[in-house]
Design a protein around this motif. Structure first.
Motif, PDB file in Angstrom:
ATOM      1  N   ARG A  54     -77.539 -92.854  35.322  1.00 56.62           N
ATOM      2  CA  ARG A  54     -76.403 -93.785  35.333  1.00 56.62           C
ATOM      3  C   ARG A  54     -75.234 -93.153  34.598  1.00 56.62           C
ATOM      4  N   GLY A  55     -74.055 -93.496  35.020  1.00 59.82           N
ATOM      5  CA  GLY A  55     -72.857 -92.948  34.401  1.00 59.82           C
ATOM      6  C   GLY A  55     -72.253 -91.807  35.192  1.00 59.82           C
ATOM      7  N   THR A  56     -73.022 -91.251  36.145  1.00 54.64           N
ATOM      8  CA  THR A  56     -72.502 -90.187  36.994  1.00 54.64           C
ATOM      9  C   THR A  56     -71.318 -90.717  37.780  1.00 54.64           C
ATOM     10  N   THR A  57     -70.237 -89.933  37.832  1.00 53.70           N
ATOM     11  CA  THR A  57     -68.989 -90.432  38.423  1.00 53.70           C
ATOM     12  C   THR A  57     -68.707 -89.897  39.818  1.00 53.70           C
ATOM     13  N   THR A  58     -69.699 -89.275  40.453  1.00 53.57           N
ATOM     14  CA  THR A  58     -69.480 -88.754  41.796  1.00 53.57           C
ATOM     15  C   THR A  58     -70.646 -89.125  42.711  1.00 53.57           C
ATOM     16  N   ALA A  59     -70.327 -89.299  43.971  1.00 53.77           N
ATOM     17  CA  ALA A  59     -71.355 -89.502  44.992  1.00 53.77           C
ATOM     18  C   ALA A  59     -71.605 -88.198  45.749  1.00 53.77           C
ATOM     19  N   ASN A  60     -70.902 -87.130  45.375  1.00 58.90           N
ATOM     20  CA  ASN A  60     -71.009 -85.834  46.043  1.00 58.90           C
ATOM     21  C   ASN A  60     -72.427 -85.283  45.888  1.00 58.90           C
ATOM     22  N   SER A  61     -73.174 -85.249  46.992  1.00 60.17           N
ATOM     23  CA  SER A  61     -74.570 -84.813  46.930  1.00 60.17           C
ATOM     24  C   SER A  61     -74.695 -83.342  46.538  1.00 60.17           C
ATOM     25  N   GLY A  62     -73.709 -82.530  46.864  1.00 63.42           N
ATOM     26  CA  GLY A  62     -73.734 -81.120  46.473  1.00 63.42           C
ATOM     27  C   GLY A  62     -73.677 -80.958  44.966  1.00 63.42           C
ATOM     28  N   MET A  63     -72.776 -81.669  44.322  1.00 67.06           N
ATOM     29  CA  MET A  63     -72.666 -81.613  42.862  1.00 67.06           C
ATOM     30  C   MET A  63     -73.951 -82.104  42.217  1.00 67.06           C
ATOM     31  N   ARG A  64     -74.463 -83.196  42.721  1.00 66.44           N
ATOM     32  CA  ARG A  64     -75.684 -83.780  42.160  1.00 66.44           C
ATOM     33  C   ARG A  64     -76.864 -82.816  42.308  1.00 66.44           C
ATOM     34  N   SER A  65     -76.987 -82.211  43.453  1.00 69.85           N
ATOM     35  CA  SER A  65     -78.094 -81.291  43.721  1.00 69.85           C
ATOM     36  C   SER A  65     -78.022 -80.058  42.818  1.00 69.85           C
ATOM     37  N   ILE A  66     -76.827 -79.499  42.672  1.00 70.68           N
ATOM     38  CA  ILE A  66     -76.640 -78.325  41.822  1.00 70.68           C
ATOM     39  C   ILE A  66     -77.053 -78.637  40.390  1.00 70.68           C
ATOM     40  N   GLU A  67     -76.659 -79.772  39.891  1.00 75.07           N
ATOM     41  CA  GLU A  67     -76.959 -80.097  38.493  1.00 75.07           C
ATOM     42  C   GLU A  67     -78.433 -80.382  38.276  1.00 75.07           C
ATOM     43  N   LYS A  68     -79.101 -81.004  39.235  1.00 74.53           N
ATOM     44  CA  LYS A  68     -80.548 -81.182  39.106  1.00 74.53           C
ATOM     45  C   LYS A  68     -81.240 -79.822  39.058  1.00 74.53           C
ATOM     46  N   GLU A  69     -80.801 -78.905  39.922  1.00 74.21           N
ATOM     47  CA  GLU A  69     -81.380 -77.564  39.955  1.00 74.21           C
ATOM     48  C   GLU A  69     -81.119 -76.827  38.645  1.00 74.21           C
ATOM     49  N   LYS A  70     -79.896 -76.917  38.135  1.00 78.12           N
ATOM     50  CA  LYS A  70     -79.556 -76.255  36.862  1.00 78.12           C
ATOM     51  C   LYS A  70     -80.396 -76.827  35.725  1.00 78.12           C
ATOM     52  N   ALA A  71     -80.549 -78.153  35.703  1.00 80.16           N
ATOM     53  CA  ALA A  71     -81.331 -78.791  34.644  1.00 80.16           C
ATOM     54  C   ALA A  71     -82.786 -78.335  34.692  1.00 80.16           C
ATOM     55  N   ASN A 122     -92.713 -79.454  18.323  1.00 82.92           N
ATOM     56  CA  ASN A 122     -93.799 -79.516  17.343  1.00 82.92           C
ATOM     57  C   ASN A 122     -94.684 -80.733  17.531  1.00 82.92           C
ATOM     58  N   SER A 123     -94.228 -81.718  18.275  1.00 79.59           N
ATOM     59  CA  SER A 123     -94.961 -82.975  18.365  1.00 79.59           C
ATOM     60  C   SER A 123     -96.152 -82.900  19.309  1.00 79.59           C
ATOM     61  N   GLY A 124     -96.161 -81.935  20.223  1.00 76.86           N
ATOM     62  CA  GLY A 124     -97.235 -81.868  21.204  1.00 76.86           C
ATOM     63  C   GLY A 124     -97.055 -82.853  22.340  1.00 76.86           C
ATOM     64  N   ASN A 125     -95.951 -83.583  22.332  1.00 80.56           N
ATOM     65  CA  ASN A 125     -95.664 -84.564  23.373  1.00 80.56           C
ATOM     66  C   ASN A 125     -94.441 -84.151  24.180  1.00 80.56           C
ATOM     67  N   ASN A 126     -94.320 -84.703  25.386  1.00 77.62           N
ATOM     68  CA  ASN A 126     -93.097 -84.508  26.166  1.00 77.62           C
ATOM     69  C   ASN A 126     -91.935 -85.163  25.447  1.00 77.62           C
ATOM     70  N   GLN A 127     -90.762 -84.567  25.582  1.00 78.79           N
ATOM     71  CA  GLN A 127     -89.541 -85.119  25.017  1.00 78.79           C
ATOM     72  C   GLN A 127     -88.588 -85.435  26.162  1.00 78.79           C
ATOM     73  N   SER A 128     -87.722 -86.420  25.988  1.00 84.61           N
ATOM     74  CA  SER A 128     -86.766 -86.761  27.044  1.00 84.61           C
ATOM     75  C   SER A 128     -85.368 -86.854  26.467  1.00 84.61           C
ATOM     76  N   GLY A 129     -84.401 -86.711  27.355  1.00 84.53           N
ATOM     77  CA  GLY A 129     -83.011 -86.797  26.954  1.00 84.53           C
ATOM     78  C   GLY A 129     -82.121 -86.783  28.175  1.00 84.53           C
ATOM     79  N   THR A 130     -80.835 -86.814  27.942  1.00 90.49           N
ATOM     80  CA  THR A 130     -79.854 -86.827  29.028  1.00 90.49           C
ATOM     81  C   THR A 130     -78.860 -85.702  28.809  1.00 90.49           C
ATOM     82  N   LEU A 131     -78.612 -84.933  29.874  1.00 92.79           N
ATOM     83  CA  LEU A 131     -77.615 -83.864  29.855  1.00 92.79           C
ATOM     84  C   LEU A 131     -76.367 -84.348  30.569  1.00 92.79           C
ATOM     85  N   LEU A 132     -75.213 -83.852  30.154  1.00 90.19           N
ATOM     86  CA  LEU A 132     -73.946 -84.135  30.829  1.00 90.19           C
ATOM     87  C   LEU A 132     -73.379 -82.825  31.349  1.00 90.19           C
TER      88      LEU A 132
END
Length: 73
Positions: A30-47, A56-66
């Motif tokens: 949420r918060g993404t400001t474009t519907a451009n599928s090319g931009m979205r696809s590139i950023e998923k691939e980069k991420a 150190n926790s031994g658990n998965n961690q989560s977060g959000t990139l901009l």
């Protein structure tokens, strides 16, 4: 990144990183400001290609990139 994008945009990507530092999940958030599928696809691939320091926790961690696309003159 350089490409023929025609808009300023912010693409938010929710990620999950395993204890070894590998991104195991990337989804447009949420918060993404474009519907451009090319931009979205590139950023998923980069991420998915990012590598973080092992945790150190031994658990998965989560977060959000901009990813911020800014047009040059």
């Amino acid at each position: 990144m350089t490409d023929d994008f025609n808009e300023n945009a912010k693409v938010y990507v929710d990620i999950v990183v395993n204890p070894a530092g590998k991104v195991i999940s990337a989804n447009i958030a949420r918060g993404t400001t474009t519907a451009n599928s090319g931009m979205r696809s590139i950023e998923k691939e980069k991420a998915m290609g990012l590598k973080f320091n092992p945790g150190n926790s031994g658990n998965n961690q989560s977060g959000t990139l901009l990813f911020n696309f800014i047009l040059k003159n």
